[in-house]
Enzyme design. Structure first.
Site, PDB file in Angstrom:
ATOM      1  N   LYS A  13       0.836  -1.212   0.000  1.00  0.00           N
ATOM      2  CA  LYS A  13       0.000   0.000   0.000  1.00  0.00           C
ATOM      3  C   LYS A  13       0.866   1.256   0.000  1.00  0.00           C
ATOM      4  O   LYS A  13       0.676   2.171  -0.804  1.00  0.00           O
ATOM      5  CB  LYS A  13      -0.930   0.013   1.236  1.00  0.00           C
ATOM      6  N   ARG A  88     -10.188   0.513   8.234  1.00  0.00           N
ATOM      7  CA  ARG A  88      -9.770  -0.835   8.621  1.00  0.00           C
ATOM      8  C   ARG A  88     -10.842  -1.587   9.373  1.00  0.00           C
ATOM      9  O   ARG A  88     -10.609  -2.746   9.749  1.00  0.00           O
ATOM     10  CB  ARG A  88      -8.563  -0.722   9.565  1.00  0.00           C
ATOM     11  N   ARG A 127      11.940  -4.594   5.308  1.00  0.00           N
ATOM     12  CA  ARG A 127      11.609  -3.211   4.948  1.00  0.00           C
ATOM     13  C   ARG A 127      12.426  -2.198   5.743  1.00  0.00           C
ATOM     14  O   ARG A 127      12.672  -2.358   6.930  1.00  0.00           O
ATOM     15  CB  ARG A 127      10.124  -2.957   5.228  1.00  0.00           C
ATOM     16  N   ARG A 161      10.764  -0.078  11.351  1.00  0.00           N
ATOM     17  CA  ARG A 161       9.635   0.092  12.262  1.00  0.00           C
ATOM     18  C   ARG A 161       9.704  -0.906  13.410  1.00  0.00           C
ATOM     19  O   ARG A 161       9.991  -2.077  13.199  1.00  0.00           O
ATOM     20  CB  ARG A 161       8.323  -0.110  11.487  1.00  0.00           C
ATOM     21  N   ARG A 172      -0.916  -8.498  13.318  1.00  0.00           N
ATOM     22  CA  ARG A 172      -1.432  -7.524  12.339  1.00  0.00           C
ATOM     23  C   ARG A 172      -2.212  -8.236  11.237  1.00  0.00           C
ATOM     24  O   ARG A 172      -3.248  -7.755  10.793  1.00  0.00           O
ATOM     25  CB  ARG A 172      -0.276  -6.704  11.761  1.00  0.00           C
TER      26      ARG A 172
HETATM   27  P1  AP5 Z   1       4.830  -1.552   1.940  1.00  0.00           P
HETATM   28  O1  AP5 Z   1       4.409  -0.826   0.711  1.00  0.00           O
HETATM   29  O2  AP5 Z   1       5.571  -0.795   2.989  1.00  0.00           O
HETATM   30  O3  AP5 Z   1       3.565  -2.330   2.570  1.00  0.00           O
HETATM   31  P2  AP5 Z   1       2.225  -1.764   3.256  1.00  0.00           P
HETATM   32  O4  AP5 Z   1       1.066  -2.431   2.574  1.00  0.00           O
HETATM   33  O5  AP5 Z   1       2.239  -0.292   3.327  1.00  0.00           O
HETATM   34  O6  AP5 Z   1       2.374  -2.476   4.666  1.00  0.00           O
HETATM   35  P3  AP5 Z   1       2.339  -1.884   6.151  1.00  0.00           P
HETATM   36  O7  AP5 Z   1       3.122  -2.842   6.994  1.00  0.00           O
HETATM   37  O8  AP5 Z   1       2.706  -0.455   6.190  1.00  0.00           O
HETATM   38  O9  AP5 Z   1       0.828  -2.070   6.464  1.00  0.00           O
HETATM   39  P4  AP5 Z   1       0.164  -2.073   7.831  1.00  0.00           P
HETATM   40  O10 AP5 Z   1      -1.240  -2.012   7.414  1.00  0.00           O
HETATM   41  O11 AP5 Z   1       0.509  -3.231   8.701  1.00  0.00           O
HETATM   42  O12 AP5 Z   1       0.805  -0.846   8.599  1.00  0.00           O
HETATM   43  P5  AP5 Z   1       0.271   0.613   8.919  1.00  0.00           P
HETATM   44  O13 AP5 Z   1       1.410   1.534   8.935  1.00  0.00           O
HETATM   45  O14 AP5 Z   1      -0.891   0.948   8.050  1.00  0.00           O
HETATM   46  O15 AP5 Z   1       5.702  -2.812   1.470  1.00  0.00           O
HETATM   47  C1  AP5 Z   1       6.331  -3.658   2.435  1.00  0.00           C
HETATM   48  C2  AP5 Z   1       7.739  -4.039   1.937  1.00  0.00           C
HETATM   49  O16 AP5 Z   1       7.617  -4.856   0.778  1.00  0.00           O
HETATM   50  C3  AP5 Z   1       8.600  -2.833   1.519  1.00  0.00           C
HETATM   51  O17 AP5 Z   1       9.921  -3.042   1.938  1.00  0.00           O
HETATM   52  C4  AP5 Z   1       8.509  -2.814  -0.014  1.00  0.00           C
HETATM   53  O18 AP5 Z   1       9.730  -2.356  -0.582  1.00  0.00           O
HETATM   54  C5  AP5 Z   1       8.271  -4.288  -0.352  1.00  0.00           C
HETATM   55  N1  AP5 Z   1       7.369  -4.447  -1.484  1.00  0.00           N
HETATM   56  C6  AP5 Z   1       6.242  -3.712  -1.778  1.00  0.00           C
HETATM   57  N2  AP5 Z   1       5.651  -4.145  -2.906  1.00  0.00           N
HETATM   58  C7  AP5 Z   1       6.400  -5.199  -3.337  1.00  0.00           C
HETATM   59  C8  AP5 Z   1       6.314  -6.086  -4.471  1.00  0.00           C
HETATM   60  N3  AP5 Z   1       5.321  -5.967  -5.376  1.00  0.00           N
HETATM   61  N4  AP5 Z   1       7.262  -7.047  -4.594  1.00  0.00           N
HETATM   62  C9  AP5 Z   1       8.272  -7.162  -3.683  1.00  0.00           C
HETATM   63  N5  AP5 Z   1       8.417  -6.364  -2.601  1.00  0.00           N
HETATM   64  C10 AP5 Z   1       7.492  -5.382  -2.432  1.00  0.00           C
HETATM   65  O19 AP5 Z   1      -0.278   0.426  10.393  1.00  0.00           O
HETATM   66  C11 AP5 Z   1       0.603   0.187  11.480  1.00  0.00           C
HETATM   67  C12 AP5 Z   1      -0.185   0.114  12.779  1.00  0.00           C
HETATM   68  O20 AP5 Z   1      -0.832   1.374  13.045  1.00  0.00           O
HETATM   69  C13 AP5 Z   1      -1.341  -0.910  12.807  1.00  0.00           C
HETATM   70  O21 AP5 Z   1      -0.876  -2.200  13.150  1.00  0.00           O
HETATM   71  C14 AP5 Z   1      -2.282  -0.298  13.854  1.00  0.00           C
HETATM   72  O22 AP5 Z   1      -1.809  -0.535  15.161  1.00  0.00           O
HETATM   73  C15 AP5 Z   1      -2.153   1.194  13.582  1.00  0.00           C
HETATM   74  N6  AP5 Z   1      -3.138   1.686  12.597  1.00  0.00           N
HETATM   75  C16 AP5 Z   1      -2.840   2.253  11.381  1.00  0.00           C
HETATM   76  N7  AP5 Z   1      -3.963   2.609  10.741  1.00  0.00           N
HETATM   77  C17 AP5 Z   1      -5.000   2.259  11.554  1.00  0.00           C
HETATM   78  C18 AP5 Z   1      -6.425   2.335  11.427  1.00  0.00           C
HETATM   79  N8  AP5 Z   1      -7.015   2.841  10.324  1.00  0.00           N
HETATM   80  N9  AP5 Z   1      -7.186   1.876  12.446  1.00  0.00           N
HETATM   81  C19 AP5 Z   1      -6.617   1.373  13.570  1.00  0.00           C
HETATM   82  N10 AP5 Z   1      -5.272   1.244  13.744  1.00  0.00           N
HETATM   83  C20 AP5 Z   1      -4.474   1.684  12.749  1.00  0.00           C
HETATM   84 MG    MG Z   2       2.387   1.087   4.905  1.00  0.00          MG
END
Ligand code: AP5
Ligand code: MG
Length: 215
Positions: A13, A88, A127, A161, A172
């Site tokens: 994402k 979410r 990452r 992170r 997660r």
């Molecule tokens: P990346 O693009 O960073 O993945 P992402 O989908 O953004 O994954 P996240 O881990 O950020 O998602 P998340 O939902 O767990 O975390 P968030 O910050 O939202 O890609 C990952 C890696 O893979 C990178 O190194 C990239 O280079 C590589 N990659 C990407 N595409 C690729 C491909 N096609 N092929 C190969 N490699 C690839 O949330 C964190 C925490 O915050 C949550 O756990 C929760 O506690 C809280 N939170 C956030 N939002 C909310 C909400 N709306 N409600 C409640 N709690 C929330």
């Molecule tokens: Mg992300």
């Protein structure tokens, strides 16, 4: 245009949102990034979120919806939004409808990144991001062109992170399966969901998303 990027942790994402920002001048609204900024700044929101995020659980619906509303209010009315990691839960999906309607915005696409969960732990544990500009990288899949130097800003400091460990990732993913995947039917009923193969290489994923936006 307003779009949601939906998918489990590590689906890509953030990676794809950054590319859309660069190409289309849209704004990435990542609740994860907003919460991490609040944790770093030690604000009351950050204090509330810190331990919940460290466990890989979801922070409260009201808290994240308030963050999204504030960010949208700070944006120019005509600029497009990419919702990354929000909504979410069903409650957040409802709040987003209310938030968008109040601001005269509509939701154009929900892009689901379809991925194989087994590959995600490797993506997440490899990452890292530039500490200065936030550009994302991966130990294997996307290294900086010059080791130790950010392609985008030339920075030399990188960070990982605290929630990117194999244990937290499992929680997660379980949260995603239990609370986030079930919101898809809300948008399927509106005919705005497009499924994209998130296991393809990054450029192919970007091309598939561009094709959806051009529809
Ligand atoms: P990346 O693009 O960073 O993945 P992402 O989908 O953004 O994954 P996240 O881990 O950020 O998602 P998340 O939902 O767990 O975390 P968030 O910050 O939202 O890609 C990952 C890696 O893979 C990178 O190194 C990239 O280079 C590589 N990659 C990407 N595409 C690729 C491909 N096609 N092929 C190969 N490699 C690839 O949330 C964190 C925490 O915050 C949550 O756990 C929760 O506690 C809280 N939170 C956030 N939002 C909310 C909400 N709306 N409600 C409640 N709690 C929330
Ligand atoms: Mg992300």
């Amino acid at each position: 245009m307003n779009i949601i990027l939906l998918g489990p942790p590590g689906a890509g994402k953030g990676t794809q949102a950054q590319r859309l920002v660069e190409k289309h001048g849209m704004r990435q609204l990542s609740t994860g990034d907003m919460l991490r900024a609040a944790v770093s700044a030690g604000t009351p929101t950050g204090l509330e979120a810190k331990s919940v995020m460290a466990r890989g659980e979801l922070v409260s619906d009201d808290l994240v919806s308030a963050l999204i509303g504030d960010e949208l209010d700070a944006m120019a009315p005509g600029s497009g939004a990419i919702f990354d990691g929000y909504p979410r839960t069903a409650s957040q999906a409802h709040s987003l409808d209310v938030i968008l309607e109040a601001r005269g915005r509509t939701l154009d696409h929900v892009i689901e990144l379809d991925v194989n969960e087994d590959a995600l732990v490797e993506r997440i544990t490899g990452r890292f991001t530039c500490a200065a500009c936030g550009k994302g990288y991966h130990d294997v899949f996307e290294r900086p062109r010059v080791d130790g130097t950010c392609d985008k800003c030339g920075g030399h400091e990188f960070k990982r992170r605290p929630d990117d460990n194999a244990n937290t990732v499992r929680t997660r993913m379980a949260e995603y399966r239990a609370k986030t995947a079930p919101i898809l039917p809300i948008y399927e009923a509106r005919g705005i969901v497009a499924r994209v193969d998130g296991m393809a290489d990054m450029d192919a994923v970007t091309a598939a998303i561009e094709a959806v936006l051009a529809r």
